[in-house]
Scaffold this motif. Structure first.
Motif, PDB file in Angstrom:
ATOM      1  N   UNK A  74      13.117 -15.820  -0.731  1.00 59.39           N
ATOM      2  CA  UNK A  74      11.774 -16.745  -1.225  1.00 59.39           C
ATOM      3  C   UNK A  74      10.954 -15.658  -1.097  1.00 59.39           C
ATOM      4  N   UNK A  75       9.815 -15.347  -2.604  1.00 55.52           N
ATOM      5  CA  UNK A  75       9.069 -14.706  -1.859  1.00 55.52           C
ATOM      6  C   UNK A  75       7.790 -15.083  -1.590  1.00 55.52           C
ATOM      7  N   UNK A  76       7.206 -14.545   0.278  1.00 56.69           N
ATOM      8  CA  UNK A  76       6.536 -14.814   0.631  1.00 56.69           C
ATOM      9  C   UNK A  76       5.315 -15.269   0.168  1.00 56.69           C
ATOM     10  N   UNK A  77       5.050 -13.836   0.167  1.00 58.92           N
ATOM     11  CA  UNK A  77       3.275 -13.734  -0.476  1.00 58.92           C
ATOM     12  C   UNK A  77       3.114 -15.533  -1.790  1.00 58.92           C
ATOM     13  N   UNK A  78       3.659 -15.613  -2.416  1.00 54.08           N
ATOM     14  CA  UNK A  78       3.746 -16.708  -2.846  1.00 54.08           C
ATOM     15  C   UNK A  78       3.521 -17.736  -2.395  1.00 54.08           C
ATOM     16  N   UNK A  79       4.414 -18.193  -1.787  1.00 53.98           N
ATOM     17  CA  UNK A  79       4.509 -19.267  -0.851  1.00 53.98           C
ATOM     18  C   UNK A  79       3.791 -19.789   0.052  1.00 53.98           C
ATOM     19  N   UNK A  80       2.519 -18.158   0.568  1.00 56.55           N
ATOM     20  CA  UNK A  80       1.128 -17.911   0.970  1.00 56.55           C
ATOM     21  C   UNK A  80       0.782 -18.816   0.922  1.00 56.55           C
ATOM     22  N   UNK A  81       0.016 -18.191  -0.684  1.00 50.71           N
ATOM     23  CA  UNK A  81       0.041 -18.508  -1.939  1.00 50.71           C
ATOM     24  C   UNK A  81      -0.212 -19.401  -2.070  1.00 50.71           C
TER      25      UNK A  81
END
Length: 122
Positions: A74-81
């Protein structure tokens, strides 16, 4: 020459400085939400503070369970975005609905009675 490998010691999140700061932030936010509820502040203050408590709590759980290290896919910044984008779309839709409601009913939710209707006295 002999190579010495240093063992990296990971402190548990709850005992690190970062953990203490995040737990203190959670406690402060819960306290402010409690004060908003006691003072009967406008609902948006309570709701926004509740969202803040929820987000902080889930980030603390993420760090305690070490999910940031376990899930490397998982790419966390993409998930938060993506979450922020969904939230922004919901807020925009809510704003449009409120605007339409106020446009069609500018006097507000209360029904105004005509002046000639008076209470009957028995």
């Amino acid at each position: 020459m002999e190579t010495v490998q240093l063992k990296v010691h990971h402190r548990p999140f709850c005992f690190s400085v970062k953990g203490h700061v995040k737990l203190l932030r959670l406690a402060l936010t819960v306290t402010s939400m409690t004060f908003f509820i006691i003072a009967q502040a406008p609902e948006p203050y309570i709701v926004i503070t509740g969202f803040e408590v929820t987000v902080i709590f889930f980030f603390i759980m993420l760090y305690i369970l070490r999910l940031d290290r376990l899930m490397k896919c998982l790419f966390w910044p993409l998930l938060v975005f993506a979450f922020g984008l969904i939230t922004a779309v919901c807020c925009l839709a809510d704003g449009v609905l409120i605007y339409r409601k106020l446009l069609f009913n500018p006097s507000g939710p209360y029904q105004k009675k005509p002046v000639h209707e008076k209470k009957e006295v028995l």
